[in-house]
Write an enzyme that holds these catalytic residues in place. Structure first.
Site, PDB file in Angstrom:
ATOM      1  N   HIS A   1       0.907  -1.388  -0.092  1.00  0.00           N
ATOM      2  CA  HIS A   1      -0.119  -0.024   0.149  1.00  0.00           C
ATOM      3  C   HIS A   1       0.999   1.096  -0.095  1.00  0.00           C
ATOM      4  CE1 HIS A   1      -1.398   3.049   2.699  1.00  0.00           C
ATOM      5  NE2 HIS A   1      -2.452   3.229   1.612  1.00  0.00           N
TER       6      HIS A   1
ATOM      7  N   ARG B   1     -16.797   8.980  -3.362  1.00  0.00           N
ATOM      8  CA  ARG B   1     -16.883   7.889  -4.188  1.00  0.00           C
ATOM      9  C   ARG B   1     -16.508   6.687  -3.944  1.00  0.00           C
ATOM     10  NH1 ARG B   1     -14.609   5.637  -9.237  1.00  0.00           N
ATOM     11  NH2 ARG B   1     -16.244   5.350 -10.795  1.00  0.00           N
TER      12      ARG B   1
ATOM     13  N   GLY C   1     -20.162  13.501  -1.296  1.00  0.00           N
ATOM     14  CA  GLY C   1     -19.520  13.569  -2.702  1.00  0.00           C
ATOM     15  C   GLY C   1     -18.550  12.690  -2.901  1.00  0.00           C
TER      16      GLY C   1
END
Length: 443
Positions: free
Chosen positions: A247, A402, A400
């Protein structure tokens, strides 16, 4: 970007990544000296004054990791490869004016257009706006994250061989957007992603309070505060249990107060999550990150290595998510340019720290028991990301945001077994011991 972190920079995986960006050294003499996709107005990373945290960095590491990390979750993850791309438009295309690349032939040969030709997609910010502010940190950071995305994606494609990626350019109605690319069920990677987001808008008073809890002094107008944030984020899950998961995330955050005063900071890090312990791999990964940090101060790697061990901790299990790496947030000194060069060095360490490990193990033989253990460890990865990761949690509760992109960090498959415990003195027990008691890998 420069790859001057040892002999690995001359390896086949890096040569493949370099090949993906065509004629990059021909951009300009001042960017061509051993550099790939360098943002305009920057020079070679130099030995800088000691990087550290300003007065905003108080509190525990986990508390300090707040809104900046959260906005990275707005983008989630993605991955893609040059010449091996499937377009997946999941939101409406912008109805704005045509791109300068297609609508302004006289600009096709300028430096910025040539730089953009090697990205996975055009920048989120309109090129005409970027041209008006080449020295602005928002421009430099947006180009850096796009270049990082492109280089890592090309390296992943070279390793996977024949995999197909989707590239999804998305928009955020509150301001900005991102580029999410994802690979699923490849030859080597079960799920891999490298995503960028460039978002802006106004923070609510609640969000400002979260920042103030980390020691930031903020002034709002009518309870709101303008902000800009951008970052690159990735999680890569190989199929083979002997190839580790990685990651990384690097981000920049800027706010503007009513009096015009601006506050800014950088955050990010890179960490490794193996299913089985390989001492040689762990040493290689940490030494590569240490070389990147040491260019900017001998105290940075040990400080950020400990921060990483403390942050990626699954409290209810009493174990770390992986064998660590580096992690930092609220980095705002000694200067904006010097911190940017440090972040740039960190992004340059991604490919040489990880790709050799995947190439080393992607064809290793493995047993059903080893695959089962990988699935159980993936379950731990899910537990941390959903229960503790502040970036994921912030993204899930941010208007907002995603959701598809935020949850790209999760593996394609995972498993939970009731009261599972590995046998004493087994290879499975060996990795658990390291996760419970972090080691010093470079000394």
């Amino acid at each position: 970007m420069a790859m001057h972190l040892g002999r690995l920079s001359a390896g086949p995986c890096w040569r493949a990544a370099r090949a993906g960006c065509r004629e990059l050294s021909a951009w300009s003499p001042r960017y061509a000296v051993g550099r790939l996709c360098r943002p305009p107005g920057t020079t070679c990373p130099q030995q800088s004054r000691r990087l550290g945290h300003g007065p905003t960095a108080g509190g525990s590491p986990r508390l300090r990791t707040g809104l900046a990390a959260g906005l990275a979750g707005l983008a989630g993850l993605a991955a893609a490869a040059f010449g091996q791309v499937e377009r997946a438009e999941m939101v409406r295309k912008s109805t704005g004016p045509p791109s300068p690349l297609s609508g302004k032939p006289e600009e096709e040969d300028d430096e910025l257009a040539r730089r953009c030709s090697c990205f996975m997609a055009l920048p989120v910010t309109d090129l005409r706006e970027l041209r008006t502010r080449p020295e602005d940190m928002k421009t430099k950071m947006e180009l850096l994250i796009l270049e990082t995305q492109a280089q890592v994606c090309q390296a992943l494609a070279e390793v996977d061989g024949g995999a197909r990626f989707s590239v999804d350019r998305w928009e955020r109605k509150e301001g900005g957007g991102g580029i999410s690319c994802v690979l699923q069920d490849g030859h080597v990677f079960e799920k891999a992603g490298v995503s960028i987001s460039v978002v802006h808008g106004t923070l609510s008073e609640e969000a400002a309070k979260q920042m103030r809890s980390r020691g930031k002094m903020l002034k709002t107008k009518d309870g709101k505060l303008p902000f800009s944030a951008m970052g690159v984020s990735s999680v890569i899950h190989p199929k083979n249990p002997h190839a580790p998961t990685i990651h990384f995330n690097y981000r920049y955050f800027e706010i503007e107060e009513p009096d015009g005063n601006k506050q800014w900071w950088f955050g990010g890090g890179c960490d490794l999550t193996p299913t089985y312990l390989n001492q040689e791999d762990a040493v290689h990964f940490h030494r590569t990150l240490k070389k990147a940090c040491d260019q900017h101060g001998p105290d940075l790697y040990p400080k950020y290595k400990k921060w990483c061990d403390d942050y990626f901790f699954i409290a209810h299990r009493g174990e770390r998510r992986g064998i660590g790496g580096i992690f930092f947030d609220d980095l705002d000194s000694p200067s904006k340019e010097e911190v940017f060069r440090f972040v740039q060095s960190c992004t340059q360490a991604i490919i040489p720290s990880y790709i050799p490990l995947v190439k080393k193990h992607c064809n290793d033989s493995f047993t059903p028991q080893e695959k089962l253990w990988q699935q159980l460890r993936r379950g731990r990865y899910v537990e941390f990301n959903l229960l503790y990761d502040r970036g994921t949690k912030f993204g899930l509760f941010t208007p907002g945001s995603r959701i598809e992109s935020i949850l790209m960090s999760l593996p394609l498959t995972a498993r939970w077994e009731y009261m599972h415990s590995p046998s004493e003195n087994s290879k499975e027990a060996e990795i658990l011991e390291v996760l419970r008691h972090p080691r010093d890998w470079v000394h």
